[in-house]
Design a protein around this motif. Structure first.
Motif, mmCIF file in Angstrom:
data_model
loop_
_atom_site.group_PDB
_atom_site.id
_atom_site.type_symbol
_atom_site.label_atom_id
_atom_site.label_comp_id
_atom_site.label_asym_id
_atom_site.label_seq_id
_atom_site.Cartn_x
_atom_site.Cartn_y
_atom_site.Cartn_z
ATOM 1 N N GLY A 185 21.733 21.715 18.205
ATOM 2 C CA GLY A 185 23.075 21.276 18.542
ATOM 3 C C GLY A 185 23.437 21.362 20.014
ATOM 4 O O GLY A 185 24.610 21.223 20.362
ATOM 5 N N ASP A 186 22.458 21.571 20.863
ATOM 6 C CA ASP A 186 22.718 21.615 22.294
ATOM 7 C C ASP A 186 22.428 20.254 22.918
ATOM 8 O O ASP A 186 21.835 19.374 22.294
ATOM 9 C CB ASP A 186 21.855 22.705 22.964
ATOM 10 C CG ASP A 186 22.274 24.106 22.527
ATOM 11 O OD1 ASP A 186 23.486 24.349 22.382
ATOM 12 O OD2 ASP A 186 21.383 24.945 22.315
ATOM 13 N N ASP A 187 22.818 20.101 24.163
ATOM 14 C CA ASP A 187 22.649 18.842 24.878
ATOM 15 C C ASP A 187 21.196 18.672 25.324
ATOM 16 O O ASP A 187 20.716 19.431 26.153
ATOM 17 C CB ASP A 187 23.572 18.831 26.103
ATOM 18 C CG ASP A 187 23.488 17.548 26.905
ATOM 19 O OD1 ASP A 187 22.814 16.595 26.464
ATOM 20 O OD2 ASP A 187 24.105 17.501 27.986
ATOM 21 N N PRO A 188 20.490 17.662 24.806
ATOM 22 C CA PRO A 188 19.106 17.453 25.207
ATOM 23 C C PRO A 188 18.962 17.118 26.692
ATOM 24 O O PRO A 188 17.901 17.312 27.280
ATOM 25 C CB PRO A 188 18.619 16.308 24.321
ATOM 26 C CG PRO A 188 19.837 15.668 23.792
ATOM 27 C CD PRO A 188 20.933 16.691 23.804
ATOM 28 N N ASN A 189 20.034 16.638 27.306
ATOM 29 C CA ASN A 189 19.992 16.331 28.730
ATOM 30 C C ASN A 189 19.926 17.587 29.595
ATOM 31 O O ASN A 189 19.720 17.502 30.806
ATOM 32 C CB ASN A 189 21.184 15.474 29.141
ATOM 33 C CG ASN A 189 21.094 14.090 28.539
ATOM 34 O OD1 ASN A 189 20.026 13.498 28.478
ATOM 35 N ND2 ASN A 189 22.211 13.581 28.070
ATOM 36 N N ALA A 190 20.075 18.745 28.982
ATOM 37 C CA ALA A 190 19.947 20.004 29.716
ATOM 38 C C ALA A 190 18.477 20.359 29.954
ATOM 39 O O ALA A 190 18.180 21.237 30.762
ATOM 40 C CB ALA A 190 20.641 21.131 28.962
ATOM 41 N N ALA A 191 17.567 19.674 29.263
ATOM 42 C CA ALA A 191 16.126 19.917 29.459
ATOM 43 C C ALA A 191 15.730 19.498 30.864
ATOM 44 O O ALA A 191 16.248 18.523 31.403
ATOM 45 C CB ALA A 191 15.323 19.135 28.422
#
Length: 81
Positions: free
Chosen positions: A62-68
């Motif tokens: 449920g976290d933002d994949p763009n944070a990778a």
């Protein structure tokens, strides 16, 4: 870069890696420049796969994949599958 863009960009390096590996098994090995190229491609692919795994894990929880983020080569290569 989203997941599909990463996947689309992996095709070229995968093809290059296959070509070099095939050449190394059919011939008597690779020249030094080809070995260096193969190593560079392997590192590039490891970093791409690592980024995809990060994105998928973030999304799954449920976290933002763009944070990778693309990790340094030595960090991305240090993980065990």
């Amino acid at each position: 870069m989203d997941e599909q863009e990463i996947i689309d960009n992996i095709g070229g390096p995968i093809s290059e890696e296959r070509t070099l590996r095939d050449r190394s098994t059919r011939n008597m090995g690779l020249r030094d420049d080809e070995k260096s190229c193969l190593r560079t491609v392997e590192v590039q692919l490891d970093r791409c796969w690592d980024l995809l795994r990060q994105r998928r894990a973030l999304s799954e929880f449920g976290d933002d994949p763009n944070a990778a983020r693309v990790r340094p080569a030595d960090e991305a290569e240090g993980y065990q599958s």
